[in-house]
Each structure stands twice: as C-alpha cells, then as structure tokens.
Enzyme design. Structure first.
Site, PDB file in Angstrom:
ATOM      1  CB  SER A 175      -0.969  -0.045   1.186  1.00  0.00           C
ATOM      2  OG  SER A 175      -2.052   0.829   0.954  1.00  0.00           O
ATOM      3  CG  ASP A 202      -4.623  -4.989  -1.921  1.00  0.00           C
ATOM      4  OD1 ASP A 202      -5.097  -5.363  -2.998  1.00  0.00           O
ATOM      5  OD2 ASP A 202      -5.317  -4.685  -0.942  1.00  0.00           O
ATOM      6  CG  HIS A 333      -5.401  -3.514   2.436  1.00  0.00           C
ATOM      7  ND1 HIS A 333      -4.959  -3.188   1.166  1.00  0.00           N
ATOM      8  CD2 HIS A 333      -4.802  -2.623   3.273  1.00  0.00           C
ATOM      9  CE1 HIS A 333      -4.136  -2.147   1.236  1.00  0.00           C
ATOM     10  NE2 HIS A 333      -4.027  -1.795   2.507  1.00  0.00           N
TER      11      HIS A 333
END
Length: 370
Positions: A175, A202, A333
């Site tokens: 991320s 992700d 996630h």
C-alpha cells in the site's frame, strides 16, 4: 555470511539483544491502510478477561536480528528486522509497510521466504518514521512521500555505502509502502546500486485516490483502543482485517502503546500512529504511483487482493506486458499476513526469474551458484 558483509553491517548498526517474547516486540501498527476497508458499526470493546489464544508472539523466530540504524541525514534511529542473505553478493528483499503498520507485518512472510530459498534470499523489513520502534532526534511529523522516500534511501545508503559491494535489492512495498519503494528504485539505480525488481502489494492509484474522501468515516468505525493486547489481536482477527491469527499475534501488539491516561474511561492501549494525524499526506502517497511504477527500470510485479480494478495507465501497461500481475484469492488488504506462504511462492519465483536481468549488470550468477 562473509567477513566483508559482517564488517559492513557491524560498522554501522548496533545489534540489539535477541527479541524477547514481550508485547513491545511485536511491532506493527495495524491501522487500516489507506485503501483497506474497515468494518462499520463497531463500538468500543467490552472489558473482559484476555483470551490467551490471542496472546502476543515474539518476533525472534521470524528474523535473525532486530537492529537500530542511526541515519543522521533523516535524524532517525530506524528499527530494522533483518535476516541477511547467505552470500554477501546475494539479493536482499527490502520490505516497506503501509500506513500505521510496522516492519513486523512481514514477519511470517519473511520466515516463509527464508525457508523456501534456504537463506539465499535475505530480508530487511523496517519501521518507518512515527511507526514501530523507529525514533527521531528531531521533529518527525512529516509523512509526505518525499520524506518517506528519502528515509528509505538514507537507510540503505547508511547500511551499504558502497554500491559495488552492496547486495542486489528486491524492493517490496505494501500500500503506502508500495509508493515509497517505487520512488526509491530510480534513486538507487542512479547511485549505481543493483535493483532486481519492484513488487507492489494491493495498491492501485485510481482506487486509492477515489477512496480518500471516505477515509474519515471509515476510521470512525473502529475502537479508540483496547483494554488488553489480546483484545486488540482478537478484534482484528474477528473482523477479518487480518485472517491469519498467528500473523496477527506477531504484528498487532506493536500497533498499540499503553495509554498515558489514568482515567478508567480511556482504554489501556491506544493506537501508536493515529491515522487521522496523517490525513494531510494521503494524497501525496498515491498520486502519480501508476506512472512511476511503469517507468521503473527493473522487473515489476503488482499483487492484488481480489479483483481490484486497474486504472487506465495500469490497464494499458498490462496489455503491453510492462509488468506481471497476480491476484490472490481468499485474502484481504493484508494479503502478506493473510497468506504469507502463497505470496512467498510468487515472489521467490519472481526473484528467480529476474535475478539475472538487472539493469547495468551482466553475468549475474543463477540462484544457488557459488
């Protein structure tokens, strides 16, 4: 590990005692990363006896050492979790966590990588500023992408001042951390370091930017804290924020600090890095990510949880074969915590396939060759 490698490390870092099985060692601030969805309607946890099934696990079995690295250029003492590659000339996977987490978010994944490669591929996972056990000798509030990128570059230059003798880097970011490693790659190459590849976990610029206006309402749905670390771990597992209980027991306790308040109305443990305090930096983390990822002069891989749609730039890049894309099933996630084994398989294969294709370097030996 060669004498040269040992001397290069020991000259610049003070090795700490082996990691104790204490709360503080499990370092990962599990604040929902900018694009990680939070459950809604969750009130504060009820006070009850801690569940021993969710008690913290020491990080000592996942990394060889925990070290503090003084990086004067950043006014930081950066905490690093480290398992060196078997050969000094080998490859080191450099892992950067997302917002609110810490280097221990990669603990289970790091152990899988070490086992699968029999130590050939090393791991270095750091705590960013204002996260984990990284401390600052000056004001460190600024979490803009340029500052975070300079921190990572400064860390690697401190540990490996000579590019010629440094290991080859394989950059991995989750991320927000994906944005950091993507921007660090060209800086390392300009300084003549070897970079085998860049892996992003992700995060897609388009989806991340679209999610930003909703982040404050999402953050409203989570508790202000917990009355025990066991409760904190259990909540993250029960809400599916982390689907792997063992990983959560390593990583989650470090996302909290004991409360400084004596009030019985305040939870005993509060978030180490309140995400609302980082709001002014959210846009900088993700704007321009797709273009910079596609421009990286190294092998590129994007690994997503589920079927998150690509933005236009990435869609065109994928059709042109500019990067490898993988989608993991049955993960959220925190895919590197949810299924560390599958992710390790993908990235070890990515490393083996690209270890000889390094910008500006010829005749790189195959994995396992002397």
């Amino acid at each position: 590990m060669s004498d040269l490698y040992r001397s290069a490390i020991s000259a610049r870092i003070a090795k700490l005692p082996s990691l104790p099985p204490s709360d503080e060692d499990d370092e990962q601030d599990e604040a929902t990363n900018i694009i990680g969805l939070l459950p809604t309607g969750m009130g504060p946890p009820a006070l009850r006896t801690p569940n021993a099934a969710f008690s913290p696990i020491s990080a000592s079995e996942f990394f060889t050492e925990a070290i503090q690295v003084s990086v004067p250029s950043a006014n930081l003492d950066i905490r690093v979790y480290h398992t060196p590659p078997k050969l000094a000339s080998g490859t080191l996977m450099v892992c950067h966590h997302g917002a609110g987490y810490s280097g221990l978010t990669f603990a289970c994944f790091a152990k899988e990588v070490s086992d699968m490669t029999k130590g050939e591929l090393g791991i270095l996972s750091l705590d960013a500023r204002r996260h984990g056990k990284t401390t600052s000798t000056a004001p460190d509030e600024d979490l803009s992408i340029d500052v975070l990128t300079a921190d990572l570059l400064g860390l690697l230059r401190t540990l490996y001042p000579d590019p010629a003798s440094a290991p080859t880097f394989l950059l991995l970011g989750h991320s927000m951390g994906g944005s950091v490693v993507v921007r660090t790659c060209p800086m390392l190459l300009e300084l003549k370091y070897k970079v085998a590849g860049v892996a992003v976990l992700d995060v897609v610029e388009g989806s991340a930017v679209e999610a930003l206006p909703h982040m404050h309402s999402l953050l409203n749905s989570r508790p202000d804290g917990f009355d025990s670390l066991e409760e904190a771990v259990e909540w993250h597992v029960n809400t599916n924020l982390i689907r792997n209980p063992n990983s959560a027991r390593v990583s989650i306790p470090a996302v909290f600090v004991p409360s400084s308040s004596d009030s019985s109305l305040v939870p005993a443990y509060q978030w180490r890095t309140p995400l609302r305090s980082t709001a002014s930096y959210w846009s900088s983390w993700f704007t321009g990510l797709s273009n910079k990822f596609l421009a990286a002069k190294a092998a590129r891989i994007l690994i997503l949880a589920g079927t998150d749609r690509l933005d236009k730039e990435l869609m065109i890049g994928q059709m042109q074969g500019k990067f490898q894309m993988e989608v993991l099933a049955n993960v959220g996630h925190m895919l590197h915590e949810d299924d560390p084994t599958r992710l390790a398989e993908i990235l070890v294969e990515f490393w083996k396939r690209n270890d000889r294709v390094i910008i500006g370097v010829k005749n790189i030996k195959k994995v396992g060759e002397n």
